[in-house]
Design a protein around this motif. Structure first.
Motif, mmCIF file in Angstrom:
data_model
loop_
_atom_site.group_PDB
_atom_site.id
_atom_site.type_symbol
_atom_site.label_atom_id
_atom_site.label_comp_id
_atom_site.label_asym_id
_atom_site.label_seq_id
_atom_site.Cartn_x
_atom_site.Cartn_y
_atom_site.Cartn_z
ATOM 1 N N GLN A 42 -6.361 -6.169 11.807
ATOM 2 C CA GLN A 42 -6.353 -5.902 10.286
ATOM 3 C C GLN A 42 -7.780 -5.947 10.180
ATOM 4 O O GLN A 42 -7.961 -5.906 8.231
ATOM 5 C CB GLN A 42 -5.325 -6.516 9.598
ATOM 6 C CG GLN A 42 -3.499 -6.170 10.340
ATOM 7 C CD GLN A 42 -3.344 -5.090 9.888
ATOM 8 O OE1 GLN A 42 -3.175 -4.099 10.231
ATOM 9 N NE2 GLN A 42 -2.429 -4.856 9.353
ATOM 10 N N ASP A 63 -11.477 -3.481 8.764
ATOM 11 C CA ASP A 63 -11.424 -2.383 8.353
ATOM 12 C C ASP A 63 -12.259 -1.739 9.038
ATOM 13 O O ASP A 63 -13.107 -2.202 10.364
ATOM 14 C CB ASP A 63 -12.702 -2.664 7.073
ATOM 15 C CG ASP A 63 -11.946 -3.382 5.483
ATOM 16 O OD1 ASP A 63 -10.854 -2.886 5.757
ATOM 17 O OD2 ASP A 63 -12.779 -3.618 5.392
ATOM 18 N N LYS A 105 -3.879 -1.287 10.503
ATOM 19 C CA LYS A 105 -5.446 -0.858 10.191
ATOM 20 C C LYS A 105 -6.433 -1.234 12.005
ATOM 21 O O LYS A 105 -5.015 -1.524 12.837
ATOM 22 C CB LYS A 105 -6.681 -2.067 9.233
ATOM 23 C CG LYS A 105 -5.855 -2.173 7.906
ATOM 24 C CD LYS A 105 -5.800 -3.175 6.535
ATOM 25 C CE LYS A 105 -6.003 -2.388 5.154
ATOM 26 N NZ LYS A 105 -4.670 -2.284 5.530
ATOM 27 N N ARG A 106 -8.025 -1.164 11.677
ATOM 28 C CA ARG A 106 -8.081 -1.249 13.076
ATOM 29 C C ARG A 106 -8.197 -2.492 13.657
ATOM 30 O O ARG A 106 -8.130 -3.869 12.642
ATOM 31 C CB ARG A 106 -9.695 -0.698 13.113
ATOM 32 C CG ARG A 106 -9.756 0.547 12.743
ATOM 33 C CD ARG A 106 -10.010 1.041 13.534
ATOM 34 N NE ARG A 106 -10.122 2.540 13.587
ATOM 35 C CZ ARG A 106 -9.792 3.880 13.301
ATOM 36 N NH1 ARG A 106 -8.069 3.567 13.660
ATOM 37 N NH2 ARG A 106 -9.461 4.651 12.731
ATOM 38 N N GLU A 155 0.831 -1.121 -0.189
ATOM 39 C CA GLU A 155 -0.329 -0.506 0.477
ATOM 40 C C GLU A 155 0.965 1.024 0.157
ATOM 41 O O GLU A 155 2.237 0.936 0.217
ATOM 42 C CB GLU A 155 -0.918 0.033 1.269
ATOM 43 C CG GLU A 155 -2.346 -1.198 1.244
ATOM 44 C CD GLU A 155 -2.161 -1.174 2.135
ATOM 45 O OE1 GLU A 155 -3.528 -0.433 2.424
ATOM 46 O OE2 GLU A 155 -2.168 -2.162 3.676
ATOM 47 N N ASP A 215 -9.488 2.339 17.526
ATOM 48 C CA ASP A 215 -9.228 0.630 18.026
ATOM 49 C C ASP A 215 -9.898 0.259 18.834
ATOM 50 O O ASP A 215 -10.083 1.268 19.954
ATOM 51 C CB ASP A 215 -7.943 0.052 18.270
ATOM 52 C CG ASP A 215 -7.290 0.453 16.291
ATOM 53 O OD1 ASP A 215 -6.899 -0.406 15.684
ATOM 54 O OD2 ASP A 215 -6.588 0.912 16.974
#
Length: 274
Positions: A232, A234, A186-187, A167, A262
């Motif tokens: 990880q 969304d 990621k969350r 990414e 999170d």
């Protein structure tokens, strides 16, 4: 074409890359590549640290950030002096002999990777240690100092198999960087499952996470501490279902959102069927 590949999963926050960058460039004149970097106020390589989650489900992520050596660099496009030079290997340099210190490029950089040297009246940034590469080094100092292979440098073709999962930072900017990231944070959602009546955690409970917008379902089981993790994922709103033989199933929906942060959902209680 040279690129950087940075794997966040391998970065432990040792800051070696940040330290050796300062060592290489502070008080060292590497003309025509770069003038000396000031002792303070500039980090051509900086490890950003972010604490995530809530006690006791807390993680710290580390993200090394440097000039992205963008193909479509907004800093270069806006420079009235044409002071940005693109090397044949793809590295983008600020030419100290051309720069007049107007500094409009600094605000144009979406990554905060350009810095004003008010004393020398120039803008400065990462050079990819081009002076070392031209002297025969295979990689910049930051990559050389990384003990965990979190930072790597080489030809695009050498990393082709890995880059399908890579990414960019701020892909919405459309700058086409030469720095590729693997496993960008990621969350996550974490929690525990317990039988509160006997004050014991429940091991091996099935925990199902459903994305309320897409319907995507993930599943895990609680560990020896009654904990569960979904990593990880969304940023979205979710519902959680918990099941374990001998217990009534539990559905949790009213507070499970990772849109802003999170999340530790805390203890989810299950109740025996008899």
């Amino acid at each position: 074409m040279k690129i950087f590949v940075i794997d966040i999963d391998k970065c432990v926050g040792c800051h070696n890359c940040q330290i050796v960058c300062k060592d290489e460039h502070c008080d060292n004149n590497w003309m025509p590549y770069a003038q000396p970097q000031p002792d303070t106020g500039q980090f051509w390589m900086k490890v950003n640290e972010k604490e995530r989650g809530q006690t006791p489900k807390v993680k710290v992520s580390y993200t090394p950030v440097l000039c992205q050596h963008c193909e479509n660099a907004p800093c270069a496009a806006i420079c009235p002096q044409n002071a940005f030079d693109r090397r044949d290997d793809g590295l983008l340099l600020v030419n100290p002999s051309k720069c007049d210190g107007c500094n409009i490029c600094i605000d144009a950089c979406p990554y905060g990777a350009l810095f004003a040297n008010d004393e020398l009246k120039i803008a400065q940034k990462c050079t990819g240690c081009a002076h070392l590469l031209d002297d025969g080094w295979p990689e910049p100092r930051c990559v050389d100092a990384c003990a965990h292979d979190a930072l790597r440098f080489g030809e695009f073709e050498d990393f082709a198999d890995e880059l399908k999962d890579a990414e960019f930072l701020k892909p919405e900017e459309g700058t086409n960087p030469h720095v590729y990231y693997l496993n960008l944070p990621k969350r996550f959602i974490g929690g525990e499952v317990a039988n509160l009546e006997i004050e014991e955690v429940i091991i091996g409970a099935t925990v199902t996470l459903t994305n309320m917008a897409t319907g995507v379902v993930l599943e895990t089981t609680t560990d020896d501490f009654g904990d569960f993790w979904f990593k990880q994922i969304d940023a979205a709103e979710y519902c959680i279902d918990v099941a374990k033989e001998g217990y009534l199933p539990r559905h949790v929906q009213d507070f499970v959102s990772t849109v802003e942060k999170d999340l530790n959902v805390g203890t989810i209680a299950l109740y025996p069927t008899a």
